[in-house]
Design a protein around this motif. Structure first.
Motif, short mmCIF file in Angstrom:
data_model
loop_
_atom_site.label_atom_id
_atom_site.label_comp_id
_atom_site.label_asym_id
_atom_site.label_seq_id
_atom_site.Cartn_x
_atom_site.Cartn_y
_atom_site.Cartn_z
N SER A 11 53.76 7.09 -60.43
CA SER A 11 54.72 6.25 -59.62
C SER A 11 55.26 7.18 -58.50
CB SER A 11 55.47 5.46 -60.04
OG SER A 11 56.52 6.10 -60.88
N GLY A 12 55.96 8.30 -58.96
CA GLY A 12 56.79 9.22 -58.00
C GLY A 12 55.63 9.64 -56.97
N ALA A 13 54.60 10.43 -57.59
CA ALA A 13 53.77 11.23 -56.60
C ALA A 13 53.01 10.18 -55.65
CB ALA A 13 52.68 11.88 -57.33
N THR A 14 52.80 8.89 -55.75
CA THR A 14 52.25 8.08 -55.01
C THR A 14 53.13 7.45 -54.05
OG1 THR A 14 52.41 6.31 -56.76
CG2 THR A 14 50.38 7.33 -56.48
N ILE A 15 54.33 6.96 -54.46
CA ILE A 15 55.39 6.54 -53.80
C ILE A 15 55.86 7.48 -52.63
CG2 ILE A 15 57.82 5.84 -53.77
CD1 ILE A 15 57.12 4.37 -56.23
N PHE A 16 55.98 8.74 -52.95
CA PHE A 16 56.57 9.95 -52.08
C PHE A 16 55.25 10.06 -51.05
CE2 PHE A 16 60.23 10.15 -54.95
CZ PHE A 16 61.37 10.04 -54.05
N VAL A 17 54.04 10.14 -51.53
CA VAL A 17 52.92 10.49 -50.61
C VAL A 17 52.95 9.28 -49.60
CG1 VAL A 17 50.49 10.31 -50.35
CG2 VAL A 17 51.67 11.81 -52.18
N ALA A 18 53.10 8.30 -49.94
CA ALA A 18 53.28 6.88 -49.29
C ALA A 18 54.20 7.32 -48.07
CB ALA A 18 53.31 5.62 -49.64
N LEU A 19 55.39 7.44 -48.64
CA LEU A 19 56.65 7.53 -47.61
C LEU A 19 56.59 8.66 -47.02
CD1 LEU A 19 59.57 6.93 -50.38
CD2 LEU A 19 58.76 5.70 -48.27
N LEU A 20 56.08 9.74 -47.04
CA LEU A 20 55.81 11.00 -46.19
C LEU A 20 54.86 10.98 -45.23
CD1 LEU A 20 56.34 13.83 -48.77
CD2 LEU A 20 57.95 13.30 -47.06
N ALA A 21 53.63 9.91 -45.64
CA ALA A 21 52.42 9.78 -44.71
C ALA A 21 52.72 8.82 -43.68
CB ALA A 21 51.29 9.69 -45.61
#
Length: 293
Positions: free
Chosen positions: A189-199
């Motif tokens: 969850s942490g990896a996917t949420i932050f990837v989306a936020l950064l992208a």
């Protein structure tokens, strides 16, 4: 401690940690040092229990996506214009197009995860049975979260509030799911949420929703894959299906509560507190556990 009680505790741990950015797999592997090792089928199946909770929470959104993307023929469009007026009818068409686009991006994210996940599986990757790499992953993941939180905030200021999911976000979320699965302690969850936020998806609720929704087909597919792999084998005969069912139910119930809380929490808080929790747990494991454990 009885086996059913141990399974119940593992299910509760999974339900609490699956969608909080603190790594459910890492917590499960750590807990199993004291509560007994479990099969990959057990670990993946109780993750599917947690995913079931997300299905229930997002049931209206899922229904909207499932029923609101089909193109309307001329007769239906004419009825919409007559019933709702031209403006509202046009809005309905736009919503249908948006739903179809969103579903395609969910499919792409899942497809990337599925392909890369099969490659990883064929390469013979197995989850670590030692605490040390998980402890380091927790610490390094906490650092990543703080850095990502900082840059995500800067992106939000630069780009403004963006709720849309781009194709880049969809692909990167798919890759992030695989990376989180390969390195326990990372947190899916942490990896996917932050990837989306950064992208580029600067809206936290939108990034979290996409990350959670793409987890539905991912975890159900992973469970089905493991089931097909063990059915008719000695592993199936040795599996304690009663304990698995208890853990599955416990995971679903506790995940429902945890996700409801998290969705309320992120409306007014950052993820920083979870990074500090990861530091504390990782440091405790590094200090208290023998290096070979």
């Amino acid at each position: 401690m009885t086996d059913l009680l141990a399974a119940l505790l593992l299910g509760i741990i999974e339900g609490i940690t699956e969608f909080l950015p603190i790594s459910s797999t890492g917590h499960l592997l750590i807990a199993q040092h004291w509560l007994g090792h479990r099969s990959d089928l057990f670990n993946i199946s109780i993750q599917a229990g947690a995913i079931l909770a997300v299905v229930l929470i997002y049931r209206q959104r899922l229904w909207q996506l499932a029923t609101g993307f089909l193109p309307r023929n001329r007769a239906a469009l004419a009825r919409d214009v007559e019933t709702y007026g031209m403006d509202l009818a046009a809005q309905r068409v736009v919503r249908q197009q948006n739903n179809f686009d969103y579903l395609l991006k969910l499919g792409v994210a899942f497809g990337v995860t599925a392909v890369l996940g099969i490659v990883v599986k064929k390469l013979g990757f197995e989850l670590p049975d030692k605490v040390l790499p998980i402890a380091w992953a927790l610490v390094l993941g906490g650092i990543w979260m703080l850095v990502a939180e900082h840059y995500a905030a800067k992106r939000a200021l630069a780009l403004g509030e963006r709720s849309s999911i781009t194709w880049t976000v969809a692909i990167l979320v798919g890759v992030a799911q695989v990376i989180a699965g390969v390195f326990p302690g990372t947190s899916r969850s942490g990896a996917t949420i932050f990837v989306a936020l950064l992208a580029g998806t600067t809206n936290r609720a939108a990034a979290t929703e996409f990350a959670f929704l793409v987890g539905i087909p991912t975890m159900f597919a992973a469970t089905a894959y493991e089931l097909l792999d063990v059915i008719g084998t000695p592993a199936a005969a040795n599996e304690d299906w009663t304990a698995l069912a208890v853990a599955f139910a416990a995971s679903a119930v506790t995940a429902f509560v945890a996700v409801k809380w998290l969705l309320h929490y992120i409306q007014s808080h950052r993820f920083t507190a979870f990074a500090y929790y990861r530091f504390a747990l990782g440091a405790a494991l590094l200090l208290l556990m023998p290096s070979g454990s």
